[in-house]
Each structure stands twice: as C-alpha cells, then as structure tokens.
Design a protein around this motif. Structure first.
Motif, PDB file in Angstrom:
ATOM      1  N   PRO A 116      11.152  -8.223  -2.667  1.00  0.00           N
ATOM      2  CA  PRO A 116      11.911  -8.501  -3.893  1.00  0.00           C
ATOM      3  C   PRO A 116      11.035  -8.540  -5.151  1.00  0.00           C
ATOM      4  O   PRO A 116      11.446  -8.070  -6.205  1.00  0.00           O
ATOM      5  CB  PRO A 116      12.544  -9.865  -3.646  1.00  0.00           C
ATOM      6  N   MET A 117       9.826  -9.056  -5.011  1.00  0.00           N
ATOM      7  CA  MET A 117       8.930  -9.108  -6.159  1.00  0.00           C
ATOM      8  C   MET A 117       8.530  -7.689  -6.585  1.00  0.00           C
ATOM      9  O   MET A 117       8.511  -7.372  -7.775  1.00  0.00           O
ATOM     10  CB  MET A 117       7.678  -9.916  -5.834  1.00  0.00           C
ATOM     11  N   LEU A 118       8.246  -6.829  -5.603  1.00  0.00           N
ATOM     12  CA  LEU A 118       7.888  -5.447  -5.930  1.00  0.00           C
ATOM     13  C   LEU A 118       9.075  -4.681  -6.489  1.00  0.00           C
ATOM     14  O   LEU A 118       8.915  -3.814  -7.345  1.00  0.00           O
ATOM     15  CB  LEU A 118       7.347  -4.741  -4.690  1.00  0.00           C
ATOM     16  N   THR A 133       6.573   6.217  -1.484  1.00  0.00           N
ATOM     17  CA  THR A 133       6.979   5.144  -0.577  1.00  0.00           C
ATOM     18  C   THR A 133       5.849   4.135  -0.491  1.00  0.00           C
ATOM     19  O   THR A 133       4.698   4.492  -0.246  1.00  0.00           O
ATOM     20  CB  THR A 133       7.288   5.701   0.831  1.00  0.00           C
ATOM     21  N   ILE A 134       6.201   2.860  -0.686  1.00  0.00           N
ATOM     22  CA  ILE A 134       5.239   1.764  -0.656  1.00  0.00           C
ATOM     23  C   ILE A 134       5.606   0.842   0.500  1.00  0.00           C
ATOM     24  O   ILE A 134       6.767   0.477   0.663  1.00  0.00           O
ATOM     25  CB  ILE A 134       5.253   0.982  -1.982  1.00  0.00           C
ATOM     26  N   LYS A 184       0.841  -1.186   0.000  1.00  0.00           N
ATOM     27  CA  LYS A 184       0.000   0.000   0.000  1.00  0.00           C
ATOM     28  C   LYS A 184       0.881   1.242   0.000  1.00  0.00           C
ATOM     29  O   LYS A 184       1.998   1.230   0.523  1.00  0.00           O
ATOM     30  CB  LYS A 184      -0.948   0.011   1.190  1.00  0.00           C
ATOM     31  N   PRO A 185       0.389   2.333  -0.589  1.00  0.00           N
ATOM     32  CA  PRO A 185       1.168   3.576  -0.600  1.00  0.00           C
ATOM     33  C   PRO A 185       1.083   4.248   0.765  1.00  0.00           C
ATOM     34  O   PRO A 185       0.033   4.247   1.397  1.00  0.00           O
ATOM     35  CB  PRO A 185       0.462   4.423  -1.660  1.00  0.00           C
ATOM     36  N   VAL A 186       2.227   4.779   1.237  1.00  0.00           N
ATOM     37  CA  VAL A 186       2.224   5.415   2.547  1.00  0.00           C
ATOM     38  C   VAL A 186       2.616   6.881   2.510  1.00  0.00           C
ATOM     39  O   VAL A 186       2.161   7.644   3.332  1.00  0.00           O
ATOM     40  CB  VAL A 186       3.179   4.712   3.526  1.00  0.00           C
ATOM     41  N   ARG A 194      10.132   3.989  -3.569  1.00  0.00           N
ATOM     42  CA  ARG A 194      10.913   3.450  -2.454  1.00  0.00           C
ATOM     43  C   ARG A 194      10.055   2.401  -1.769  1.00  0.00           C
ATOM     44  O   ARG A 194       8.907   2.667  -1.410  1.00  0.00           O
ATOM     45  CB  ARG A 194      11.277   4.564  -1.475  1.00  0.00           C
ATOM     46  N   ILE A 195      10.607   1.208  -1.595  1.00  0.00           N
ATOM     47  CA  ILE A 195       9.867   0.119  -0.971  1.00  0.00           C
ATOM     48  C   ILE A 195      10.333  -0.011   0.473  1.00  0.00           C
ATOM     49  O   ILE A 195      11.524  -0.173   0.735  1.00  0.00           O
ATOM     50  CB  ILE A 195      10.071  -1.197  -1.746  1.00  0.00           C
ATOM     51  N   THR A 196       9.393   0.069   1.396  1.00  0.00           N
ATOM     52  CA  THR A 196       9.667  -0.066   2.816  1.00  0.00           C
ATOM     53  C   THR A 196       9.069  -1.380   3.284  1.00  0.00           C
ATOM     54  O   THR A 196       7.917  -1.693   2.980  1.00  0.00           O
ATOM     55  CB  THR A 196       9.043   1.103   3.602  1.00  0.00           C
ATOM     56  N   GLN A 197       9.857  -2.130   4.044  1.00  0.00           N
ATOM     57  CA  GLN A 197       9.403  -3.438   4.510  1.00  0.00           C
ATOM     58  C   GLN A 197       8.940  -3.349   5.951  1.00  0.00           C
ATOM     59  O   GLN A 197       9.467  -2.580   6.739  1.00  0.00           O
ATOM     60  CB  GLN A 197      10.536  -4.449   4.411  1.00  0.00           C
TER      61      GLN A 197
END
Length: 166
Positions: free
Chosen positions: A76-78, A67-68, A51-53, A102-105
C-alpha cells in the motif's frame, strides 16, 4: 610508445558487464542501470522494501510496464508512491520509457522462490574469527578483580566483537 593491452587487472564491472546485460535482457531490462543502481534511483529506504523484477513492453510501443516485487505489508505504501517511482525510473532512462508500474506482493517467508529478500545476508563468522572474538573479550576482562564484574564485562565484549560490522 607501445599500445596499451588489456592483460592484467580489470574492473569487476567490466568483466561482468556482458553477463549482467544478458541476464537483464531476459527480464526485459534493455538498460541494466535500473537493476544495478536501484538503490540510487529510488533511494535506499524504498530499495530496502522492494526490487524491480520485470519490464514488459506493450504491442503499441507506448511505454513499458515495470513490475516491482515487495511484501504485502509494504504494497500500500508503494502504491501511493507509484507516480514518484515512475518519474525517478524514467529520469534514470532519460526519457519516458516506463508508462505503468505494477506492484507484485510476496510473502516474507514461505516458498524459497517467493521469499522477499531485499537486503544482502550478513556475513557469517568463521570459527577462527569467533575464537579471536572470545580471546579479545577475555583479554579485556582479565584485569578486573571482581569475578561477577569480570564475567559481565567479558560477555559484553564477546557480544560486541561477535556483532557483524557493516
């Protein structure tokens, strides 16, 4: 002819529009369409895992960073789909508003504010609905003469009626 007045029923979206805009703007979403239509923009499969944050705009004004939030297993898939996701979001904006993703885990369990919850929680049944499910299951199984078969059928029917409808 009398002018139309705004009293009476209104669409929920029109009542919440200002609140959604205010909440979105605090996170950098000048256009709340990305928040409210996330599943339509990126697809339901992708929306179920992220989800977008946040959107941050750079000082030079050459596009923003979206940022997602996702779980560690899905990151890794995203990461491989970054460019495709960026193109879809920019298509929703109508211009190249997003320059970077930017992907945040986060962990799927743990601290309450860091938990990943991308799908709505299932509705819990009230005791009255549970009683109705038990009664319906007993009514279905009542005509069966064999006690073991009747119990098995009643259990099956109770499980069927207790399952949440989506």
């Amino acid at each position: 002819m009398r002018p139309k007045r705004s009293k009476g029923f209104q669409k929920t979206a029109s009542l919440l529009r200002d609140r959604i805009r205010t909440a979105g703007e605090t996170r950098g979403f000048a256009v709340t369409k990305v928040l409210t239509h996330w599943a339509e923009i990126v697809g339901s499969d992708t929306a179920s895992i992220c989800k977008p944050v946040d959107i941050k705009y750079g000082r030079q004004g050459f596009g923003a960073t979206l940022t997602i939030l996702t779980t560690g297993a899905q990151a890794p898939m995203l990461e491989m789909q970054k460019e495709r996701l960026r193109n879809k979001v920019n298509a929703a904006y109508g211009y190249n508003a997003i320059a970077r993703l930017r992907i945040t885990q986060t962990a799927p369990v743990g601290f309450a504010e860091g938990q990943a919850s991308f799908a709505p929680k299932p509705k819990e049944k009230t005791p009255q609905q549970n009683a109705q499910a038990i009664k319906a299951a007993q009514d279905i199984a009542a005509p069966v003469q064999n006690a073991e078969l009747r119990d098995a059928l009643e259990t099956l029917a109770r499980n069927f009626y207790a399952k949440p409808k989506h």
